[in-house]
Motif scaffolding. Structure first.
Motif, short mmCIF file in Angstrom:
data_model
loop_
_atom_site.label_atom_id
_atom_site.label_comp_id
_atom_site.label_asym_id
_atom_site.label_seq_id
_atom_site.Cartn_x
_atom_site.Cartn_y
_atom_site.Cartn_z
N VAL A 80 0.84 -1.20 0.00
CA VAL A 80 0.00 0.00 0.00
C VAL A 80 0.87 1.25 0.00
CG1 VAL A 80 -1.72 1.32 1.30
CG2 VAL A 80 -1.96 -1.17 1.07
N LEU A 81 1.92 1.27 0.82
CA LEU A 81 2.82 2.42 0.85
C LEU A 81 3.52 2.63 -0.48
CD1 LEU A 81 4.29 2.06 4.43
CD2 LEU A 81 2.80 3.87 3.59
N SER A 82 3.90 1.55 -1.13
CA SER A 82 4.51 1.65 -2.46
C SER A 82 3.55 2.31 -3.44
CB SER A 82 4.92 0.27 -2.95
OG SER A 82 5.45 0.34 -4.24
N GLY A 126 -4.85 -4.33 -1.02
CA GLY A 126 -4.54 -4.26 0.41
C GLY A 126 -5.36 -3.22 1.15
N VAL A 127 -6.04 -2.33 0.43
CA VAL A 127 -6.88 -1.32 1.08
C VAL A 127 -8.26 -1.91 1.32
CG1 VAL A 127 -8.03 0.91 0.78
CG2 VAL A 127 -5.62 0.65 0.15
N ASN A 128 -8.67 -1.94 2.58
CA ASN A 128 -10.01 -2.44 2.93
C ASN A 128 -11.07 -1.37 2.70
OD1 ASN A 128 -9.39 -5.05 3.75
ND2 ASN A 128 -8.97 -4.42 5.84
N ARG A 129 -10.80 -0.18 3.21
CA ARG A 129 -11.74 0.92 3.05
C ARG A 129 -11.01 2.23 3.28
NH1 ARG A 129 -13.97 2.39 8.40
NH2 ARG A 129 -13.06 0.94 9.86
N SER A 130 -11.63 3.29 2.81
CA SER A 130 -11.07 4.62 3.02
C SER A 130 -12.19 5.62 3.21
CB SER A 130 -10.18 5.03 1.83
OG SER A 130 -10.96 5.15 0.66
#
Length: 144
Positions: A80-82, A126-130
């Protein structure tokens, strides 16, 4: 590294104006110019001062800013950071405790660029929610 009251006063003056000449700093602190320069060198050498930065006025900054709260899957932080590093609108990423894992600060020139960046973050593996918070007005800014 230990910092004393004089170091803290020096850092406070630099926080007000990082371009303040050493002679002016010395006069305000009541110290010799060479003493202030030695303290600056020590603070820089020990990593207390990492650099000096430019603060742009609102007319020179991108007009749209947002904060994105991101929840990620376990062990997906590197990927995610990448992804976040690859997005030019991403200015800062902080890890956090609580409901969300990351706080992401964005700046964009247009609503389209902001919208596209928000979509790319939400679609990242990898992101579940935002959750996005669009900044409307700055009422206080003490940052560098």
């Amino acid at each position: 590294m230990q910092t004393d009251e004089t170091d803290l006063a020096l850092l406070a003056l630099l926080g007000e104006n990082a371009r303040m000449p050493v002679a002016t700093l010395a006069r305000k602190l009541g110290l010799a110019r060479t003493t202030v320069q030695a303290r600056l060198d020590r603070l820089e050498g020990n990593g207390v001062i990492l650099g000096y930065s430019l603060r742009l006025g609102s007319s020179a900054r991108p007009p749209l800013r947002a904060t994105v709260l991101v929840s990620i899957e376990p062990r997906s932080a590197p990927a995610v950071l990448s992804r976040l590093r690859s997005l030019p609108e991403v200015r800062r990423v902080h890890t956090t405790s609580g409901r969300f894992d990351l706080i992401v600060t964005l700046e964009a020139m247009t609503t389209e660029a902001l919208d596209e960046t928000l979509d790319r973050i939400g679609e990242a593996k990898g992101v579940n929610r935002s959750e996005s918070l669009i900044h409307l007005a700055t009422k206080l800014d003490r940052g560098p």
